[in-house]
Design a protein around this motif. Sequence first.
Motif, PDB file in Angstrom:
ATOM      1  N   GLU A  59       0.692  -1.258  -0.534  1.00 46.49           N
ATOM      2  CA  GLU A  59       0.199  -0.142   0.084  1.00 46.49           C
ATOM      3  C   GLU A  59       0.354   1.346  -0.241  1.00 46.49           C
ATOM      4  OE1 GLU A  59      -3.931  -1.969   2.402  1.00 46.49           O
ATOM      5  OE2 GLU A  59      -1.883  -1.050   3.177  1.00 46.49           O
ATOM      6  N   TRP A 109       3.065  -6.215 -11.045  1.00 46.21           N
ATOM      7  CA  TRP A 109       1.259  -5.954 -10.476  1.00 46.21           C
ATOM      8  C   TRP A 109       0.504  -6.242 -11.684  1.00 46.21           C
ATOM      9  CZ3 TRP A 109       2.328  -1.878  -6.024  1.00 46.21           C
ATOM     10  CH2 TRP A 109       2.737  -2.864  -4.627  1.00 46.21           C
ATOM     11  N   ASP A 118      -3.053  -4.648 -13.085  1.00 47.90           N
ATOM     12  CA  ASP A 118      -3.910  -3.654 -13.008  1.00 47.90           C
ATOM     13  C   ASP A 118      -5.058  -3.554 -11.396  1.00 47.90           C
ATOM     14  OD1 ASP A 118      -2.613  -2.185 -15.068  1.00 47.90           O
ATOM     15  OD2 ASP A 118      -4.500  -2.155 -16.242  1.00 47.90           O
ATOM     16  N   ALA A 119      -4.893  -5.191 -11.499  1.00 47.34           N
ATOM     17  CA  ALA A 119      -5.988  -5.643 -10.335  1.00 47.34           C
ATOM     18  C   ALA A 119      -6.098  -5.132  -9.073  1.00 47.34           C
ATOM     19  CB  ALA A 119      -6.598  -7.258 -11.185  1.00 47.34           C
ATOM     20  N   THR A 120      -4.427  -5.417  -8.750  1.00 44.26           N
ATOM     21  CA  THR A 120      -4.317  -5.561  -8.179  1.00 44.26           C
ATOM     22  C   THR A 120      -3.942  -4.429  -7.220  1.00 44.26           C
ATOM     23  OG1 THR A 120      -2.242  -7.361  -8.270  1.00 44.26           O
ATOM     24  CG2 THR A 120      -1.271  -6.345  -6.176  1.00 44.26           C
ATOM     25  N   LYS A 146      -5.738  -1.943  -7.972  1.00 45.85           N
ATOM     26  CA  LYS A 146      -7.315  -1.017  -7.899  1.00 45.85           C
ATOM     27  C   LYS A 146      -7.555  -2.247  -6.362  1.00 45.85           C
ATOM     28  CE  LYS A 146      -8.607  -0.473 -11.998  1.00 45.85           C
ATOM     29  NZ  LYS A 146      -9.871  -0.522 -13.271  1.00 45.85           N
ATOM     30  N   THR A 147      -7.255  -3.883  -6.205  1.00 48.01           N
ATOM     31  CA  THR A 147      -7.293  -4.071  -5.049  1.00 48.01           C
ATOM     32  C   THR A 147      -6.239  -2.611  -3.851  1.00 48.01           C
ATOM     33  OG1 THR A 147      -7.436  -5.740  -5.894  1.00 48.01           O
ATOM     34  CG2 THR A 147      -6.967  -5.995  -3.595  1.00 48.01           C
ATOM     35  N   LEU A 148      -5.448  -2.879  -3.768  1.00 49.69           N
ATOM     36  CA  LEU A 148      -4.118  -1.327  -2.781  1.00 49.69           C
ATOM     37  C   LEU A 148      -5.354  -0.490  -3.148  1.00 49.69           C
ATOM     38  CD1 LEU A 148      -1.183  -2.932  -4.036  1.00 49.69           C
ATOM     39  CD2 LEU A 148      -2.425  -2.838  -2.168  1.00 49.69           C
ATOM     40  N   ASN A 169      -8.564   0.107  -3.205  1.00 53.57           N
ATOM     41  CA  ASN A 169      -9.714  -0.158  -2.213  1.00 53.57           C
ATOM     42  C   ASN A 169      -9.300  -0.484  -0.938  1.00 53.57           C
ATOM     43  OD1 ASN A 169     -11.472   0.304  -4.678  1.00 53.57           O
ATOM     44  ND2 ASN A 169     -11.332  -1.664  -4.990  1.00 53.57           N
ATOM     45  N   ARG A 170      -7.775  -0.638  -0.530  1.00 60.97           N
ATOM     46  CA  ARG A 170      -7.867  -1.040   1.177  1.00 60.97           C
ATOM     47  C   ARG A 170      -7.431   0.078   1.534  1.00 60.97           C
ATOM     48  NH1 ARG A 170      -4.206  -6.357   0.604  1.00 60.97           N
ATOM     49  NH2 ARG A 170      -4.432  -8.049  -0.197  1.00 60.97           N
ATOM     50  N   ASN A 188     -10.238   1.860   2.009  1.00 64.99           N
ATOM     51  CA  ASN A 188     -11.554   1.501   3.574  1.00 64.99           C
ATOM     52  C   ASN A 188     -10.739   1.986   4.772  1.00 64.99           C
ATOM     53  OD1 ASN A 188     -13.469   0.205   1.795  1.00 64.99           O
ATOM     54  ND2 ASN A 188     -11.805  -1.198   1.493  1.00 64.99           N
TER      55      ASN A 188
END
Length: 120
Positions: free
Chosen positions: A7, A35, A37-39, A41-43, A45-46, A49
């Motif tokens: 992150e 990484w 692109d999905a990785t 985007k996951t980061l 989102n984390r 949050n």
Amino acid sequence: MKISTAESVVMGALWAREPLSAEDIAADVAEGQGWSDATVKTLINRLLNKGAIAAERDGRRYLYRPLVAREAYVEAESQGLLDRLFDGKLAPLVSHFSQTGALTPEDIAELKKLIEGFEP
């Protein structure tokens, strides 16, 4: 707030320049980290949050900006390192680096200047 190493790479991109879209962030960090692109985007989102970043709608995409200042992050991480490894004390950390030969003459000169700045 705990920001993981992965992150912090995303945060680094945002601290360097903001605001950025998810695509911009991925372009800055994905390849160098291996990484997808999905990785990325996951980061993102984390971080959303956790409240570390904010998102603002910009047409069909979102632009992200940091809510945590880099200086505050560095201070917290530095203190955490000192607490975990050196009982919260700076001198043993510097001693460790001097004993392992990790301090260059330039590092030593810079440390001396810093110390002189604290002396009356």
